[in-house]
Design a protein around this motif. Structure first.
Motif, PDB file in Angstrom:
ATOM      1  N   HIS A   9       0.855  -1.190   0.000  1.00 60.42           N
ATOM      2  CA  HIS A   9       0.000   0.000   0.000  1.00 60.42           C
ATOM      3  C   HIS A   9       0.891   1.241   0.000  1.00 60.42           C
ATOM      4  O   HIS A   9       1.494   1.570   1.013  1.00 60.42           O
ATOM      5  CB  HIS A   9      -0.913   0.001   1.228  1.00 60.42           C
ATOM      6  CG  HIS A   9      -1.881  -1.146   1.245  1.00 60.42           C
ATOM      7  ND1 HIS A   9      -3.064  -1.118   0.547  1.00 60.42           N
ATOM      8  CD2 HIS A   9      -1.837  -2.353   1.854  1.00 60.42           C
ATOM      9  CE1 HIS A   9      -3.711  -2.253   0.736  1.00 60.42           C
ATOM     10  NE2 HIS A   9      -2.986  -3.024   1.519  1.00 60.42           N
ATOM     11  N   SER A  11       0.324   4.538  -0.100  1.00 60.38           N
ATOM     12  CA  SER A  11       0.018   5.665   0.777  1.00 60.38           C
ATOM     13  C   SER A  11       0.377   5.352   2.227  1.00 60.38           C
ATOM     14  O   SER A  11       0.999   6.172   2.914  1.00 60.38           O
ATOM     15  CB  SER A  11      -1.470   6.024   0.672  1.00 60.38           C
ATOM     16  OG  SER A  11      -1.780   6.499  -0.612  1.00 60.38           O
ATOM     17  N   TRP A  12      -0.023   4.170   2.707  1.00 59.94           N
ATOM     18  CA  TRP A  12       0.292   3.796   4.090  1.00 59.94           C
ATOM     19  C   TRP A  12       1.800   3.688   4.286  1.00 59.94           C
ATOM     20  O   TRP A  12       2.352   4.176   5.274  1.00 59.94           O
ATOM     21  CB  TRP A  12      -0.394   2.474   4.450  1.00 59.94           C
ATOM     22  CG  TRP A  12      -0.129   2.039   5.861  1.00 59.94           C
ATOM     23  CD1 TRP A  12      -0.824   2.394   6.979  1.00 59.94           C
ATOM     24  CD2 TRP A  12       0.933   1.183   6.309  1.00 59.94           C
ATOM     25  NE1 TRP A  12      -0.264   1.809   8.097  1.00 59.94           N
ATOM     26  CE2 TRP A  12       0.812   1.060   7.716  1.00 59.94           C
ATOM     27  CE3 TRP A  12       1.970   0.507   5.664  1.00 59.94           C
ATOM     28  CZ2 TRP A  12       1.690   0.288   8.476  1.00 59.94           C
ATOM     29  CZ3 TRP A  12       2.846  -0.262   6.414  1.00 59.94           C
ATOM     30  CH2 TRP A  12       2.705  -0.365   7.811  1.00 59.94           C
ATOM     31  N   THR A  13       2.471   3.062   3.327  1.00 60.91           N
ATOM     32  CA  THR A  13       3.918   2.877   3.450  1.00 60.91           C
ATOM     33  C   THR A  13       4.644   4.216   3.450  1.00 60.91           C
ATOM     34  O   THR A  13       5.652   4.383   4.153  1.00 60.91           O
ATOM     35  CB  THR A  13       4.448   1.990   2.315  1.00 60.91           C
ATOM     36  OG1 THR A  13       3.674   0.789   2.259  1.00 60.91           O
ATOM     37  CG2 THR A  13       5.913   1.621   2.541  1.00 60.91           C
ATOM     38  N   SER A  15       3.762   6.909   4.853  1.00 57.61           N
ATOM     39  CA  SER A  15       3.775   7.389   6.237  1.00 57.61           C
ATOM     40  C   SER A  15       4.701   6.534   7.103  1.00 57.61           C
ATOM     41  O   SER A  15       5.499   7.060   7.888  1.00 57.61           O
ATOM     42  CB  SER A  15       2.357   7.365   6.815  1.00 57.61           C
ATOM     43  OG  SER A  15       1.511   8.245   6.124  1.00 57.61           O
ATOM     44  N   GLN A  65       1.717  -7.947   5.386  1.00 53.53           N
ATOM     45  CA  GLN A  65       0.417  -7.344   5.079  1.00 53.53           C
ATOM     46  C   GLN A  65      -0.502  -8.272   4.286  1.00 53.53           C
ATOM     47  O   GLN A  65      -1.655  -7.921   4.037  1.00 53.53           O
ATOM     48  CB  GLN A  65       0.631  -6.044   4.302  1.00 53.53           C
ATOM     49  CG  GLN A  65       1.486  -5.027   5.062  1.00 53.53           C
ATOM     50  CD  GLN A  65       1.928  -3.886   4.184  1.00 53.53           C
ATOM     51  OE1 GLN A  65       1.162  -2.959   3.919  1.00 53.53           O
ATOM     52  NE2 GLN A  65       3.173  -3.940   3.709  1.00 53.53           N
ATOM     53  N   HIS A  84      -5.067  -4.129   6.884  1.00 53.62           N
ATOM     54  CA  HIS A  84      -5.576  -2.898   6.288  1.00 53.62           C
ATOM     55  C   HIS A  84      -7.067  -2.956   5.988  1.00 53.62           C
ATOM     56  O   HIS A  84      -7.705  -1.913   5.817  1.00 53.62           O
ATOM     57  CB  HIS A  84      -4.859  -2.621   4.961  1.00 53.62           C
ATOM     58  CG  HIS A  84      -3.416  -2.289   5.092  1.00 53.62           C
ATOM     59  ND1 HIS A  84      -2.958  -1.047   5.473  1.00 53.62           N
ATOM     60  CD2 HIS A  84      -2.299  -3.040   4.874  1.00 53.62           C
ATOM     61  CE1 HIS A  84      -1.628  -1.044   5.484  1.00 53.62           C
ATOM     62  NE2 HIS A  84      -1.211  -2.240   5.126  1.00 53.62           N
ATOM     63  N   VAL A 109      -5.599  -1.146  11.465  1.00 49.84           N
ATOM     64  CA  VAL A 109      -5.457   0.289  11.187  1.00 49.84           C
ATOM     65  C   VAL A 109      -6.664   1.091  11.660  1.00 49.84           C
ATOM     66  O   VAL A 109      -6.622   2.325  11.663  1.00 49.84           O
ATOM     67  CB  VAL A 109      -5.191   0.555   9.692  1.00 49.84           C
ATOM     68  CG1 VAL A 109      -3.907  -0.117   9.241  1.00 49.84           C
ATOM     69  CG2 VAL A 109      -6.369   0.097   8.826  1.00 49.84           C
ATOM     70  N   HIS A 129      -4.328   5.480  11.457  1.00 49.93           N
ATOM     71  CA  HIS A 129      -3.534   6.092  10.403  1.00 49.93           C
ATOM     72  C   HIS A 129      -2.940   7.430  10.842  1.00 49.93           C
ATOM     73  O   HIS A 129      -3.479   8.141  11.691  1.00 49.93           O
ATOM     74  CB  HIS A 129      -4.403   6.352   9.172  1.00 49.93           C
ATOM     75  CG  HIS A 129      -4.782   5.116   8.428  1.00 49.93           C
ATOM     76  ND1 HIS A 129      -3.855   4.216   7.964  1.00 49.93           N
ATOM     77  CD2 HIS A 129      -6.005   4.623   8.054  1.00 49.93           C
ATOM     78  CE1 HIS A 129      -4.477   3.232   7.334  1.00 49.93           C
ATOM     79  NE2 HIS A 129      -5.774   3.449   7.383  1.00 49.93           N
ATOM     80  N   ILE A 131      -0.652  10.554   8.498  1.00 47.70           N
ATOM     81  CA  ILE A 131      -0.155  10.814   7.143  1.00 47.70           C
ATOM     82  C   ILE A 131       0.801  12.004   7.138  1.00 47.70           C
ATOM     83  O   ILE A 131       0.792  12.841   8.042  1.00 47.70           O
ATOM     84  CB  ILE A 131      -1.300  11.078   6.147  1.00 47.70           C
ATOM     85  CG1 ILE A 131      -2.045  12.377   6.500  1.00 47.70           C
ATOM     86  CG2 ILE A 131      -2.259   9.901   6.101  1.00 47.70           C
ATOM     87  CD1 ILE A 131      -3.011  12.837   5.414  1.00 47.70           C
ATOM     88  N   LEU A 220      -7.075   6.402   3.054  1.00 47.20           N
ATOM     89  CA  LEU A 220      -6.139   7.479   3.361  1.00 47.20           C
ATOM     90  C   LEU A 220      -6.414   8.716   2.525  1.00 47.20           C
ATOM     91  O   LEU A 220      -6.138   9.838   2.957  1.00 47.20           O
ATOM     92  CB  LEU A 220      -4.703   7.004   3.145  1.00 47.20           C
ATOM     93  CG  LEU A 220      -4.154   6.094   4.234  1.00 47.20           C
ATOM     94  CD1 LEU A 220      -2.811   5.514   3.822  1.00 47.20           C
ATOM     95  CD2 LEU A 220      -4.019   6.841   5.542  1.00 47.20           C
TER      96      LEU A 220
END
Length: 308
Positions: A9, A11-13, A15, A65, A84, A109, A129, A131, A220
């Motif tokens: 992922h 976007s998550w990674t 952060s 994950q 997730h 999450v 989460h 960000i 996200l």
């Protein structure tokens, strides 16, 4: 700390890798789902290194994950499984694939996910989460509505794709994400997988953001839109009801109410700005990067100490 982590992922990674550690990302020649390596459309720091999996020998912990990754983790390496997603199938009784294990911990999450997954005796934690705050701010000069989702045609009702046309009498829709080229409805413009920075710039110019997912973990992109200051309109489902406090956006399970809200925000840009400002404050307070990284450090250090 050296952390083995597959690029799943983006976007998550993005952060997660802002922390103080060294992040080891498997890469292969095909750069497929098991070896994507470093991201191309997200900004990652130099502490993220891509290496063939067999060359990663000095990891202290593995962040997993997907269930298939378990067999790829070097023997003896402590594992934290990040969940997730919301459960699928017979939801009230859905067993997690990592249920009843004493050799790992599941990090959800959202509290919604923790509530709905049956993990048996496996220990769990929730790390909400956080960000990297987007650099742009809402201007909203375009009387258009924005949506961010991946594979909207394939996922259909899950992502609320069938609801898009309900909003077209109010304003045109811009849909951002992977697989959006498959959309062919007049009035809907597809923006195929733009770099994150470009997407943020485009979101900031749209009057409002639609979050129409019926059944999903917390997107996200919703948090990103709120931190930019875009007023948000969302189905009152899953974790969205916690992410959008009263006055910080429009929530309802009645689609007509959301359509009316979109019309109001298109017609009243000053009210849109006020709502976006409230949403931005709420998202910064709850989903800040510093809190997210501190929570992860606490889990990593506590879990590793306990596993030795």
């Amino acid at each position: 700390m050296n952390i083995l982590l597959w690029h799943v992922h983006g976007s998550w990674t993005t952060s997660f890798v802002q922390g103080k550690h060294r992040y080891l990302i498997p890469v292969n020649d095909a750069r497929d789902q098991w070896g994507r390596g470093r991201a191309c459309t997200f900004d990652w720091p130099e502490s993220v290194e891509e290496l063939p999996l067999e060359a990663i020998r000095d990891a202290d912990v593995a962040i997993v994950q997907r269930p298939e990754e378990i067999d790829l983790v070097p023997p003896g390496l402590p594992v934290i499984y990040v969940e997730h997603n919301t459960p699928k199938g017979d939801v009230p009784d859905t067993r997690h694939p990592m249920a009843d294990r004493d050799d790992l911990v599941i990090a959800h999450v959202t509290y919604f996910n923790q509530l709905f997954w049956d993990t048996g005796e496996t220990p769990t934690a929730v790390i909400e989460h956080g960000i990297v705050e987007p650099a742009v701010r809402w201007t909203g000069e375009l009387e258009r509505l924005a949506v961010v989702t991946n594979e909207p045609v394939r996922r259909g009702r899950v992502t609320g794709t069938d609801l898009y046309e309900r909003f077209l009498p109010v304003a045109p829709l811009d849909v951002f994400g992977m697989g959006v080229r498959a959309l062919s409805t007049p009035g809907i413009t597809a923006h195929e997988d733009p770099p994150q920075r470009v997407m943020h710039e485009q979101l900031a110019r749209r009057r409002a953001y639609l979050h129409l997912c019926r059944w999903t973990s917390l997107g996200l992109s919703l948090i990103e839109a709120m931190q930019i200051g875009v007023p948000v309109i969302a189905l009152a489902t899953t974790e969205a009801v916690a992410a959008i406090p009263d006055g910080a956006g429009i929530l309802s399970t009645r689609v007509d109410t959301l359509v009316e809200a979109a019309h109001w925000l298109i017609e009243e840009p000053d009210q849109a700005r006020l709502m976006g400002d409230r949403g931005r404050r709420a998202a910064l307070a709850r989903y800040g990067l510093d809190r997210f990284l501190a929570d992860w450090d606490n889990l990593l250090e506590g879990y590793l100490c306990g596993s030795r």
